[in-house]
Write an enzyme that holds these catalytic residues in place. Structure first.
Site, PDB file in Angstrom:
ATOM      1  N   THR A   1     -50.732 -67.601  29.011  1.00  0.00           N
ATOM      2  CA  THR A   1     -51.023 -65.705  29.163  1.00  0.00           C
ATOM      3  C   THR A   1     -50.498 -65.273  27.844  1.00  0.00           C
ATOM      4  O   THR A   1     -50.975 -64.154  27.651  1.00  0.00           O
ATOM      5  CB  THR A   1     -49.894 -65.552  30.154  1.00  0.00           C
ATOM      6  OG1 THR A   1     -48.461 -65.852  29.517  1.00  0.00           O
ATOM      7  CG2 THR A   1     -49.857 -66.226  31.349  1.00  0.00           C
TER       8      THR A   1
ATOM      9  N   ASP B   1     -39.039 -70.649   9.315  1.00  0.00           N
ATOM     10  CA  ASP B   1     -39.553 -71.502   8.363  1.00  0.00           C
ATOM     11  C   ASP B   1     -38.762 -71.373   7.173  1.00  0.00           C
ATOM     12  O   ASP B   1     -38.362 -72.346   6.588  1.00  0.00           O
ATOM     13  CB  ASP B   1     -40.834 -71.679   8.220  1.00  0.00           C
ATOM     14  CG  ASP B   1     -41.611 -72.458   9.362  1.00  0.00           C
ATOM     15  OD1 ASP B   1     -40.935 -72.988  10.063  1.00  0.00           O
ATOM     16  OD2 ASP B   1     -42.887 -72.338   9.564  1.00  0.00           O
TER      17      ASP B   1
END
Ligand code: URA
Length: 209
Positions: free
Chosen positions: A108, A203
């Site tokens: 979705t 990150d």
């Protein structure tokens, strides 16, 4: 309509440039993000209410102001939001910290809540949601949905870098939530990164790739 506050203090802008630089490593990135979050927290907490109390200085009795006990909640959106918590906690050490984790459903493409642990008295607290990047706005809208469902009323959203698409999305769904940013960048690219941005904030904080 949401109020959008761009914090263009020279110290914030200088540190933001260092954060954007791809040569800035994780250790410096974490420190800079914490420092910027603290500087942003200074502005975000500007409307905290004060009350006057009586104290005694070494010289006389006097009246002086203290925070009037308004309770705060800092809510990082996992995982990159964690990088902004300590900076704000340095200013308001009594704040409670809740966590909201969301992932994007691959089918979705909608954000799904996978974790939340929030202060029990969230309905009594002024809430500061932190997340370095306001990209599509999907996670921010979903996090605000979660907090409102649990009773939060007074919510501010604090992002390091936003883009117009993300701001529009938050304003559309939650016009009562004010947004505090250090910069509004040009756009989102086809991979969902803010341009020029600073890459993947999570990150860069945690040294993952
Ligand atoms: N999340 C990030 O960490 N960076 C972006 O540019 C967009 C979303």
């Amino acid at each position: 309509m949401s109020k959008v506050v761009i914090m263009n203090h020279p110290l914030i802008q200088h540190k933001l440039t260092l954060l954007r630089d791809k040569n800035t490593g994780s250790k410096d990135f974490r420190e800079l993000l914490k420092e910027v979050a603290m500087l942003m927290g200074y502005e975000v907490t500007r409307d905290l209410t004060l009350e006057e109390i009586e104290i005694e200085t070494p010289v006389v009795k006097t009246k002086s102001k203290v925070l009037s006990g308004k309770k705060l909640g800092i809510i990082p959106i996992l995982r990159a939001g964690l990088g902004m918590v300590d900076g704000i906690l340095q200013l308001v050490p009594a704040a409670k910290v809740g966590h909201v984790g969301l992932y994007r459903d691959p089918e979705t493409l909608k954000p799904v809540e996978y974790y939340s642990k929030l202060p029990a008295d969230i309905h009594e607290r002024d809430i500061i949601i932190v997340d370095p990047m306001l990209a599509t706005g999907g996670s921010a809208v979903a996090a605000i949905d979660v907090l409102k469902q649990r009773g939060a009323k007074n919510i501010k959203l604090v992002n390091l870098v936003a883009c117009p698409e993300g701001i529009e999305e938050v304003e559309k769904h939650h016009p009562d939530v004010d947004i505090y940013v250090a910069a509004i960048d040009e756009k989102l690219n086809e991979h969902g990164y803010i341009v020029p941005g600073l890459g993947d904030a999570g990150d860069r904080i945690f040294g993952t790739k």
